[in-house]
Design a protein around this motif. Sequence first.
Motif, PDB file in Angstrom:
ATOM      1  N   GLY A 182       0.796  -1.218   0.000  1.00  0.00           N
ATOM      2  CA  GLY A 182       0.000   0.000   0.000  1.00  0.00           C
ATOM      3  C   GLY A 182       0.830   1.270   0.000  1.00  0.00           C
ATOM      4  O   GLY A 182       0.404   2.308   0.534  1.00  0.00           O
ATOM      5  N   LYS A 183       2.008   1.230  -0.592  1.00  0.00           N
ATOM      6  CA  LYS A 183       2.890   2.392  -0.626  1.00  0.00           C
ATOM      7  C   LYS A 183       2.475   3.373  -1.730  1.00  0.00           C
ATOM      8  O   LYS A 183       1.884   2.995  -2.743  1.00  0.00           O
ATOM      9  N   VAL A 184       2.811   4.622  -1.528  1.00  0.00           N
ATOM     10  CA  VAL A 184       2.558   5.641  -2.540  1.00  0.00           C
ATOM     11  C   VAL A 184       3.448   5.368  -3.759  1.00  0.00           C
ATOM     12  O   VAL A 184       4.627   5.032  -3.614  1.00  0.00           O
ATOM     13  N   LEU A 185       2.863   5.515  -4.948  1.00  0.00           N
ATOM     14  CA  LEU A 185       3.624   5.249  -6.159  1.00  0.00           C
ATOM     15  C   LEU A 185       4.363   6.493  -6.627  1.00  0.00           C
ATOM     16  O   LEU A 185       3.895   7.616  -6.474  1.00  0.00           O
ATOM     17  N   VAL A 186       5.540   6.269  -7.209  1.00  0.00           N
ATOM     18  CA  VAL A 186       6.368   7.339  -7.749  1.00  0.00           C
ATOM     19  C   VAL A 186       5.824   7.752  -9.119  1.00  0.00           C
ATOM     20  O   VAL A 186       5.516   6.902  -9.966  1.00  0.00           O
ATOM     21  N   GLU A 187       5.712   9.037  -9.349  1.00  0.00           N
ATOM     22  CA  GLU A 187       5.330   9.543 -10.665  1.00  0.00           C
ATOM     23  C   GLU A 187       6.569   9.601 -11.558  1.00  0.00           C
ATOM     24  O   GLU A 187       7.584  10.174 -11.169  1.00  0.00           O
ATOM     25  N   SER A 188       6.471   9.027 -12.734  1.00  0.00           N
ATOM     26  CA  SER A 188       7.625   9.028 -13.633  1.00  0.00           C
ATOM     27  C   SER A 188       7.748  10.366 -14.358  1.00  0.00           C
ATOM     28  O   SER A 188       6.791  11.126 -14.482  1.00  0.00           O
ATOM     29  N   ASP A 189       8.950  10.631 -14.821  1.00  0.00           N
ATOM     30  CA  ASP A 189       9.271  11.865 -15.538  1.00  0.00           C
ATOM     31  C   ASP A 189       8.907  11.694 -17.006  1.00  0.00           C
ATOM     32  O   ASP A 189       9.578  10.973 -17.754  1.00  0.00           O
ATOM     33  N   ARG A 190       7.842  12.345 -17.442  1.00  0.00           N
ATOM     34  CA  ARG A 190       7.354  12.175 -18.815  1.00  0.00           C
ATOM     35  C   ARG A 190       8.403  12.547 -19.860  1.00  0.00           C
ATOM     36  O   ARG A 190       8.409  12.000 -20.969  1.00  0.00           O
ATOM     37  N   SER A 191       9.282  13.484 -19.516  1.00  0.00           N
ATOM     38  CA  SER A 191      10.271  13.932 -20.502  1.00  0.00           C
ATOM     39  C   SER A 191      11.272  12.841 -20.852  1.00  0.00           C
ATOM     40  O   SER A 191      12.009  12.971 -21.841  1.00  0.00           O
ATOM     41  N   THR A 192      11.315  11.768 -20.056  1.00  0.00           N
ATOM     42  CA  THR A 192      12.268  10.680 -20.311  1.00  0.00           C
ATOM     43  C   THR A 192      11.582   9.411 -20.822  1.00  0.00           C
ATOM     44  O   THR A 192      12.218   8.365 -20.935  1.00  0.00           O
ATOM     45  N   TRP A 193      10.301   9.495 -21.130  1.00  0.00           N
ATOM     46  CA  TRP A 193       9.599   8.287 -21.578  1.00  0.00           C
ATOM     47  C   TRP A 193      10.166   7.743 -22.889  1.00  0.00           C
ATOM     48  O   TRP A 193      10.304   6.540 -23.043  1.00  0.00           O
ATOM     49  N   TYR A 194      10.464   8.636 -23.828  1.00  0.00           N
ATOM     50  CA  TYR A 194      10.858   8.192 -25.168  1.00  0.00           C
ATOM     51  C   TYR A 194      12.277   8.639 -25.483  1.00  0.00           C
ATOM     52  O   TYR A 194      12.580   9.825 -25.550  1.00  0.00           O
ATOM     53  N   GLY A 195      13.159   7.674 -25.662  1.00  0.00           N
ATOM     54  CA  GLY A 195      14.539   7.976 -25.993  1.00  0.00           C
ATOM     55  C   GLY A 195      15.360   8.371 -24.782  1.00  0.00           C
ATOM     56  O   GLY A 195      14.836   8.670 -23.712  1.00  0.00           O
ATOM     57  N   GLY A 196      16.683   8.348 -24.945  1.00  0.00           N
ATOM     58  CA  GLY A 196      17.576   8.723 -23.860  1.00  0.00           C
ATOM     59  C   GLY A 196      18.375   7.543 -23.348  1.00  0.00           C
ATOM     60  O   GLY A 196      18.514   6.519 -24.011  1.00  0.00           O
ATOM     61  N   GLY A 197      18.892   7.716 -22.122  1.00  0.00           N
ATOM     62  CA  GLY A 197      19.713   6.679 -21.511  1.00  0.00           C
ATOM     63  C   GLY A 197      19.105   6.179 -20.219  1.00  0.00           C
ATOM     64  O   GLY A 197      17.893   5.971 -20.112  1.00  0.00           O
ATOM     65  N   ALA A 198      19.964   6.048 -19.186  1.00  0.00           N
ATOM     66  CA  ALA A 198      19.511   5.480 -17.917  1.00  0.00           C
ATOM     67  C   ALA A 198      18.562   6.407 -17.164  1.00  0.00           C
ATOM     68  O   ALA A 198      17.684   5.937 -16.420  1.00  0.00           O
ATOM     69  N   LYS A 199      18.725   7.713 -17.339  1.00  0.00           N
ATOM     70  CA  LYS A 199      17.872   8.661 -16.614  1.00  0.00           C
ATOM     71  C   LYS A 199      16.407   8.434 -16.976  1.00  0.00           C
ATOM     72  O   LYS A 199      16.025   8.439 -18.148  1.00  0.00           O
ATOM     73  N   GLY A 200      15.575   8.237 -15.967  1.00  0.00           N
ATOM     74  CA  GLY A 200      14.164   8.000 -16.199  1.00  0.00           C
ATOM     75  C   GLY A 200      13.857   6.626 -16.759  1.00  0.00           C
ATOM     76  O   GLY A 200      12.738   6.361 -17.204  1.00  0.00           O
ATOM     77  N   TYR A 201      14.855   5.744 -16.712  1.00  0.00           N
ATOM     78  CA  TYR A 201      14.695   4.401 -17.290  1.00  0.00           C
ATOM     79  C   TYR A 201      15.064   3.329 -16.272  1.00  0.00           C
ATOM     80  O   TYR A 201      14.225   2.523 -15.892  1.00  0.00           O
TER      81      TYR A 201
END
Length: 373
Positions: free
Chosen positions: A345-364
């Motif tokens: 029942g933990k609060v979920l982390v909101e992901s960074d939309r700017s890193t959804w498509y393309g990039g490297g490890a950040k946001g992945y």
Amino acid sequence: MPHRTATLFDPVHAGDLVLANRIVMAPLTRNRAPDATPNALMVQYYTQRASAGLIITEATAISQQGQGYADVPGLYAEEQVEAWKDVTRSVHAAGGKIVCQLWHVGRVSHTSLQPHGGAPVAPSAITANTKTVLLKDGVPAFVDTSAPRALQAYELPDIVHTYVAAARNAVQTAGFDGVEIHAANGYLIDQFLKSGSNQRRDDFGGSIENRARFLLEVVQAVTSAVGPGKVGIRLSPVTPANDAFDPDPQPLFDYVVRELAAFGLAYIHVIEGATGGPRELPERPFDYTGLRRAYRAAAGKGAWMVNNGLDKNLAQQALGDGADLVAFGRPFIGNPDLVERLRKGKVLVESDRSTWYGGGAKGYTDYPALKSA
């Protein structure tokens, strides 16, 4: 004794798949496979999420013609198949199960991604009013799709064969536990199903039976190749994604699931509402309970998977209403240990939309699990 409703954390069978829980990681395009080949970063990404009862990979092209976005993986070249082996070995070592989603985008593509710069292919020469993603210097850019050409009937058996070849590559060589046929979200199979994109006058257009013919030929071929208990299928009756539209989806998809019942599939994966958007579309009403009943009435035994905008409470309600599996997409981006977070029942982390498509490890791969949060 009253019947106990299954919980998200109970084990379940889906065809040949024995799953530790009913939480599925939905396919999520992340555009991190340069040269259409999986890499070490993808190995880490999927392994971090191996506590899901089942992982469905990001949509994976069955051929270069099936490619529609920059830096998405394929499963048609030897180096791609070899690279996927590293993903499946690592996920299995972590106790997970993983299937590969087989993808042909049809008209949702761009000439720069097609063989010899040719036009994308489609049931009919109707341009999709949508965007695709190209990358320039590693930066994603949304661009209009290119005008497609209509497939000739004689070309369709070759496309069916590429589905079969990709399924064999996945199960017999790369080590996947199964495959999911992507028949949703306005891509090639869905383009054949829906009259908004299929205006053919041959045996693959016109009536519901004709528009469903290509889908059923693919399913027949793939299940024959790798076994029906290792095959799932994804459907999206009313999503407007990628300019998908049919004015009367209920009889169309009721027919589709009744026909699918005979194949003994592992599961049916249904997107309820608009992909990544609202679950209810007043302008496109649809009876999802009726769809499941149509499948069961036709003696369909596969697990029933629901998807789109579900939280823990809605997911548990779906199980109570007759679903067997619940797919979560975006919550898995920022919560690699989503199963444990839901359990506690933990609060979920909101992901960074700017890193959804393309990039490297950040946001992945840099979202922490609970124990290190």
